[in-house]
Design a protein around this motif. Structure first.
Motif, PDB file in Angstrom:
ATOM      1  N   CYS A  13       0.811  -1.222   0.000  1.00 54.40           N
ATOM      2  CA  CYS A  13       0.000   0.000   0.000  1.00 54.40           C
ATOM      3  C   CYS A  13       0.843   1.272   0.000  1.00 54.40           C
ATOM      4  N   SER A  14       2.184   1.133   0.122  1.00 53.51           N
ATOM      5  CA  SER A  14       3.123   2.274   0.114  1.00 53.51           C
ATOM      6  C   SER A  14       2.927   3.214   1.289  1.00 53.51           C
ATOM      7  N   ARG A  15       2.278   2.754   2.330  1.00 53.71           N
ATOM      8  CA  ARG A  15       2.102   3.549   3.545  1.00 53.71           C
ATOM      9  C   ARG A  15       3.172   3.124   4.541  1.00 53.71           C
ATOM     10  N   PRO A  16       3.550   4.030   5.493  1.00 51.44           N
ATOM     11  CA  PRO A  16       4.460   3.598   6.556  1.00 51.44           C
ATOM     12  C   PRO A  16       3.900   2.359   7.244  1.00 51.44           C
ATOM     13  N   GLN A  17       4.773   1.435   7.613  1.00 52.89           N
ATOM     14  CA  GLN A  17       4.320   0.147   8.138  1.00 52.89           C
ATOM     15  C   GLN A  17       3.445   0.286   9.382  1.00 52.89           C
ATOM     16  N   LYS A  18       3.695   1.335  10.183  1.00 52.69           N
ATOM     17  CA  LYS A  18       2.903   1.508  11.401  1.00 52.69           C
ATOM     18  C   LYS A  18       1.462   1.901  11.097  1.00 52.69           C
ATOM     19  N   VAL A  19       1.238   2.471   9.921  1.00 47.73           N
ATOM     20  CA  VAL A  19      -0.123   2.882   9.548  1.00 47.73           C
ATOM     21  C   VAL A  19      -0.529   2.204   8.238  1.00 47.73           C
ATOM     22  N   CYS A  20      -0.128   0.965   8.087  1.00 46.13           N
ATOM     23  CA  CYS A  20      -0.424   0.186   6.890  1.00 46.13           C
ATOM     24  C   CYS A  20      -1.943   0.035   6.710  1.00 46.13           C
ATOM     25  N   LEU A  21      -2.393   0.149   5.469  1.00 45.65           N
ATOM     26  CA  LEU A  21      -3.825   0.050   5.175  1.00 45.65           C
ATOM     27  C   LEU A  21      -4.189  -1.271   4.497  1.00 45.65           C
TER      28      LEU A  21
ATOM     29  N   GLN B 267      -8.564  11.021  13.113  1.00 48.93           N
ATOM     30  CA  GLN B 267      -8.368  10.605  14.504  1.00 48.93           C
ATOM     31  C   GLN B 267      -7.051  11.103  15.078  1.00 48.93           C
ATOM     32  N   HIS B 268      -6.120  11.471  14.202  1.00 44.89           N
ATOM     33  CA  HIS B 268      -4.801  11.902  14.654  1.00 44.89           C
ATOM     34  C   HIS B 268      -4.519  13.366  14.321  1.00 44.89           C
ATOM     35  N   GLY B 269      -5.562  14.160  14.357  1.00 45.29           N
ATOM     36  CA  GLY B 269      -5.363  15.610  14.297  1.00 45.29           C
ATOM     37  C   GLY B 269      -5.676  16.297  12.991  1.00 45.29           C
ATOM     38  N   ALA B 270      -5.912  15.555  11.930  1.00 42.68           N
ATOM     39  CA  ALA B 270      -6.245  16.204  10.662  1.00 42.68           C
ATOM     40  C   ALA B 270      -7.628  16.839  10.754  1.00 42.68           C
TER      41      ALA B 270
ATOM     42  N   CYS C  82      -8.722   8.326   5.529  1.00 42.19           N
ATOM     43  CA  CYS C  82      -9.283   9.582   6.033  1.00 42.19           C
ATOM     44  C   CYS C  82      -9.660   9.470   7.506  1.00 42.19           C
ATOM     45  N   SER C  83     -10.234   8.333   7.881  1.00 43.56           N
ATOM     46  CA  SER C  83     -10.621   8.119   9.277  1.00 43.56           C
ATOM     47  C   SER C  83      -9.395   8.161  10.187  1.00 43.56           C
TER      48      SER C  83
END
Length: 298
Positions: free
Chosen positions: A72-80, A257-260, A252-253
């Motif tokens: 998913c090309s996301r950082p592993q901690k926030v993998c989707l 949840q983390h300040g956006a 998006c969720s």
């Protein structure tokens, strides 16, 4: 005038600077508030200055990038990946994403999520501003095929759902431009190849769920959303749209949840008197703003 950049596919190697080093000099402030410093102090300061000068010449290690998920090309901690289909979706339509280079490194881009949901041989990303038959024979061939469509709104664009009902040749390929509105417009009008396929648009009442990025109007959709709607129409399978939108909703969720903050469209901000910037003085830009406020299609 900047020479046009060569187009490339997503699989091509790209040199990405991981960190930029600026050329700095030590701050030269007054060494004393009055009087002349003793020779020993002066020598000590000069020695310190020499040491500091040496530090500027040392190589700077690039900032470490967080490990990314290969799918998913996301950082592993926030993998989707939990929100992606277990296996790539089975589709017969070929999808070409023409991506403006400025979109390639944006953190919250949606194209990686889209490509992760589809088979590699059905979804190809080509990055660049200018494309031609000489630079990209494959894309040139695709654009010249009668079964190819390009998704780009305008007066000449047919409604996709209506077009496929009357078309003697059922579309096999669709091209989507990935970038801001001005970037997409630049790519479309400055590449004659993209005016060869039949131009289509989506007539849909859905609002964008990509609420963490500002859109011009409430009806503007992200690249992933456009692909989701278009593929569900071409494949005659509404489940495709639901599956492709799932990782976008999760993204998006998580961000909210983390300040956006929810990013309302410019149309919404103008209509409700919330637009934070002064109205432009340029007549053309001002006219666009007025059209947005009156919900007139631009």
């Amino acid at each position: 005038m900047e020479p046009p950049k060569e187009a490339r596919t997503l699989s091509d190697p790209v040199a990405r600077p991981l960190g930029a080093v600026s050329s700095l000099t030590p701050n030269e402030e007054e060494r004393r508030e009055g009087g002349v410093a003793p020779p020993a102090a002066v020598l000590g300061e000069e020695a310190d200055g020499a040491s500091a000068d040496g530090l500027w010449e040392l190589p700077v290690e690039p900032a470490e990038r967080r490990p990314e998920c290969s799918r998913c090309s996301r950082p592993q901690k926030v993998c989707l990946c939990p929100f992606l289909p277990v296996y790539p979706l089975h589709v017969s339509t070929h999808l070409y994403i023409i991506q403006h280079p400025a979109e390639e490194n944006k953190v919250l881009r949606t194209v990686p999520l889209l490509t992760a949901c589809l088979p590699q041989d059905k979804c190809k990303v080509k990055i660049g501003r200018r494309f031609s038959e000489e630079r990209d024979p494959e894309l040139s061939t695709v654009c010249r095929k009668s079964g190819t469509l390009i998704l780009y709104p305008g007066d000449e664009a047919a409604n996709l759902e209506e077009f496929i009902l009357d078309s003697p040749i059922y579309p096999s390929t669709i091209i989507i431009i990935d970038g801001t509105w001005s970037q997409a417009k630049d790519i479309f009008y400055k590449n004659s190849l993209f005016r060869l396929p039949k131009q289509v648009q989506l007539k849909t009442s859905i609002s964008s769920q990509y609420v963490i990025r500002t859109q011009p109007t409430n009806r503007c959709l992200s690249t992933l959303e456009c692909a989701a709607v278009a593929l569900s129409i071409l494949e005659k399978n509404s489940a495709i749209q639901e599956t492709l939108l799932r990782p976008l909703q999760a993204l998006c969720s998580f961000q909210l949840q983390h300040g956006a903050q929810i990013r309302h469209s410019k149309e919404h901000l103008l209509k409700n008197g919330l637009y934070p910037k002064p109205m432009p003085k340029n007549k053309r830009k001002l006219r666009k703003m007025e059209l947005l406020m009156n919900s007139v299609k631009i």
